[in-house]
Design a protein around this motif. Structure first.
Motif, PDB file in Angstrom:
ATOM      1  N   PHE B   3       0.860  -0.966  -0.068  1.00  0.00           N
ATOM      2  CA  PHE B   3      -0.043   0.021  -0.178  1.00  0.00           C
ATOM      3  C   PHE B   3       0.817   1.289  -0.003  1.00  0.00           C
ATOM      4  O   PHE B   3       2.041   1.432   0.663  1.00  0.00           O
ATOM      5  CB  PHE B   3      -0.923  -0.114   1.210  1.00  0.00           C
ATOM      6  N   ASN B   4       0.575   2.493  -0.610  1.00  0.00           N
ATOM      7  CA  ASN B   4       0.996   3.614  -0.623  1.00  0.00           C
ATOM      8  C   ASN B   4       0.558   4.102   0.742  1.00  0.00           C
ATOM      9  O   ASN B   4      -0.390   3.895   1.340  1.00  0.00           O
ATOM     10  CB  ASN B   4       1.062   4.376  -1.837  1.00  0.00           C
ATOM     11  N   ASP B   5       1.064   5.411   0.931  1.00  0.00           N
ATOM     12  CA  ASP B   5       0.825   6.080   2.126  1.00  0.00           C
ATOM     13  C   ASP B   5      -0.564   6.698   2.365  1.00  0.00           C
ATOM     14  O   ASP B   5      -1.107   6.937   3.267  1.00  0.00           O
ATOM     15  CB  ASP B   5       1.957   6.971   2.719  1.00  0.00           C
ATOM     16  N   SER B   6      -0.840   7.459   1.066  1.00  0.00           N
ATOM     17  CA  SER B   6      -1.953   8.565   1.351  1.00  0.00           C
ATOM     18  C   SER B   6      -3.120   8.024   0.976  1.00  0.00           C
ATOM     19  O   SER B   6      -4.153   8.497   1.651  1.00  0.00           O
ATOM     20  CB  SER B   6      -1.545   9.567   0.358  1.00  0.00           C
ATOM     21  N   GLU B   7      -3.451   7.242   0.028  1.00  0.00           N
ATOM     22  CA  GLU B   7      -4.818   7.033  -0.490  1.00  0.00           C
ATOM     23  C   GLU B   7      -5.610   5.963   0.523  1.00  0.00           C
ATOM     24  O   GLU B   7      -4.985   5.124   0.934  1.00  0.00           O
ATOM     25  CB  GLU B   7      -4.921   6.424  -2.106  1.00  0.00           C
ATOM     26  N   PRO B   8      -7.092   6.233   0.326  1.00  0.00           N
ATOM     27  CA  PRO B   8      -7.826   5.123   0.909  1.00  0.00           C
ATOM     28  C   PRO B   8      -7.509   3.746   0.613  1.00  0.00           C
ATOM     29  O   PRO B   8      -7.298   3.499  -0.555  1.00  0.00           O
ATOM     30  CB  PRO B   8      -9.207   5.624   0.749  1.00  0.00           C
ATOM     31  N   LEU B   9      -7.342   2.940   1.393  1.00  0.00           N
ATOM     32  CA  LEU B   9      -7.159   1.492   0.988  1.00  0.00           C
ATOM     33  C   LEU B   9      -7.891   0.930   0.059  1.00  0.00           C
ATOM     34  O   LEU B   9      -7.556   0.116  -0.806  1.00  0.00           O
ATOM     35  CB  LEU B   9      -7.283   0.423   2.260  1.00  0.00           C
ATOM     36  N   GLN B  12      -6.948   1.588  -3.447  1.00  0.00           N
ATOM     37  CA  GLN B  12      -5.731   0.935  -3.984  1.00  0.00           C
ATOM     38  C   GLN B  12      -6.068  -0.476  -4.144  1.00  0.00           C
ATOM     39  O   GLN B  12      -5.459  -1.140  -5.014  1.00  0.00           O
ATOM     40  CB  GLN B  12      -4.823   0.891  -2.694  1.00  0.00           C
ATOM     41  N   VAL B  43      -5.063 -10.946   2.370  1.00  0.00           N
ATOM     42  CA  VAL B  43      -4.904 -10.428   3.885  1.00  0.00           C
ATOM     43  C   VAL B  43      -5.374  -9.064   3.978  1.00  0.00           C
ATOM     44  O   VAL B  43      -4.762  -8.019   4.421  1.00  0.00           O
ATOM     45  CB  VAL B  43      -3.619 -10.591   4.275  1.00  0.00           C
ATOM     46  N   ILE B  44      -6.693  -8.832   3.772  1.00  0.00           N
ATOM     47  CA  ILE B  44      -7.417  -7.486   3.788  1.00  0.00           C
ATOM     48  C   ILE B  44      -8.642  -7.541   4.293  1.00  0.00           C
ATOM     49  O   ILE B  44      -9.371  -8.488   4.038  1.00  0.00           O
ATOM     50  CB  ILE B  44      -7.514  -6.717   2.244  1.00  0.00           C
ATOM     51  N   ASN B  45      -9.221  -6.628   5.043  1.00  0.00           N
ATOM     52  CA  ASN B  45     -10.341  -6.463   5.629  1.00  0.00           C
ATOM     53  C   ASN B  45     -11.636  -6.809   4.525  1.00  0.00           C
ATOM     54  O   ASN B  45     -11.529  -6.143   3.535  1.00  0.00           O
ATOM     55  CB  ASN B  45     -10.636  -5.291   6.268  1.00  0.00           C
TER      56      ASN B  45
END
Lengths: 236, 121
Positions: B3-9, B12, B43-45
């Motif tokens: 993931f990058n830092d800024s965008e909502p997951l 992405q 491995v994501i919600n």
């Protein structure tokens, strides 16, 4: 709905947790974060009734309180009660007898991933395998609230991944999960929301989406910032 | 996935799934895995994955067929439109960033040379 309100706890004169309030609508995965000794484990022990809060606390789950609530909460603080020669299979039998909501099918599925050998003696397990066992036993109940206290301590990166995958895939969809951990970056994509504890208080109760949308930060960046801010801008 | 830092997951994750579809991992008119399975694999919600899939449904790349699950669109026009839109967006970002420190002529030359060397590989 799972609801904790007006929860206070002191050890002697020292206030360990003060005015703890939060609620959760299932399904939800909540990360419980905070420095060592901040009271994450105590919070879980209070919820399950292993220690008693000061008067005035209300913990409810869909209207249930007291013992009815406790029996819908899955939590294993440790396996200290296991006798030296007990195997995983002995513990399993004991656990199955003690909890009518034990779900054998889920245990089998979870164990396909975690690969615990039921003939192994619990006292001979490595720290990582012990964490796997606690994790597998906890999630194998049809509970409404699951609490996992630092499930990743002493656990390698691949196993951490396996545990998180298991959590996502196998935990019932109508449950609330509380998970305390220091692996902030790793759990960010997995949790819906975090509670950050500091100096006996919840200083942050926010969803990951809100943190990213409003603060434009990762969970880890936000955690550090809030801790520093709360220290009056002084680095730890 | 990283993931990058800024965008909502969920954005992405949607970009990641869109790339997998455009790469051909899930061809047109085939079923993509269910939300829970995708969530466990990545491995994501689950809610984040559901929001990401919804975004792809809104764009038209994915269709929900009632009782059957989610499928990559069977509409060639839609697929093609999304594919070119993606490439154009990537090109635009790259060109905008590059033109802040190279001239247009230089950029054209570098792109041509890079394409030639990549094709040799």
């Amino acid at each position: 709905m799972f609801k904790v309100a007006g929860l206070n706890y002191a050890r002697g004169r020292r206030s360990v947790l003060q005015d703890i309030n939060f609620e959760s609508d299932a399904p939800e995965i909540i990360g419980v974060l905070g420095e060592n000794g901040v009271g994450k484990t105590t919070l879980m022990r209070l919820i399950v009734g292993a220690v008693l809060p000061k008067k005035g606390a209300h913990i409810t789950l869909d209207g249930l309180t007291g013992d009815a609530l406790k029996s819908a909460v899955a939590f294993i603080p440790n396996l200290n009660w296991v006798r030296k020669r007990d195997t995983i299979s002995d513990v399993l039998a004991f656990y199955r007898a003690g909890y009518p909501d034990f779900n054998q099918e889920r245990w089998t599925e979870v164990n396909k991933t975690l690969r615990l050998n039921e003939q192994d003696q619990v006292s001979a397990l490595s720290k990582g395998m012990l964490e796997r066992l606690i994790f597998a036993l906890t999630v194998s109940r049809d509970a409404k609230v699951f609490m996992l206290d630092e499930p990743f301590s002493g656990v390698d990166v691949l196993t951490r991944r396996k545990l998180l995958q298991t959590l996502i895939q196998w935990v019932p969809e109508d449950a609330t999960i509380l998970m305390s951990t220091h692996e902030i970056a790793e759990i960010e994509p997995v949790v819906d929301r975090v509670l950050i504890l500091k100096d006996a208080h919840i200083i942050v109760d926010q969803t990951i989406d809100d943190i990213r949308d409003n603060e434009h930060m990762t969970l880890e960046q936000y955690y550090v910032q809030r801790y520093v801010e709360d220290n009056g801008g002084i680095e730890l | 996935m990283e993931f990058n830092d800024s965008e909502p997951l969920y954005i992405q994750v949607a970009d990641f799934l869109e790339r997998e579809i455009l790469d051909g991992k899930y061809p047109m008119n085939t079923k993509i895995p269910g939300v829970r399975e995708l969530a466990a694999t990545l491995v994501i919600n689950g809610r984040t994955v559901q929001n990401a899939v919804n975004r792809l449904v809104e764009s038209g790349l994915v269709e929900t067929r009632r009782g059957l699950g989610n499928f990559v669109t069977s509409n060639e026009k839609t697929f093609e439109m999304i594919r070119t839109k993606k490439i154009r967006a990537m090109a635009e970002t790259f060109i905008k960033n590059s033109l802040t420190f190279v001239s247009e002529d230089e950029l054209r030359r570098i792109i041509a040379e890079t394409i030639a060397s990549v094709q040799k590989e």
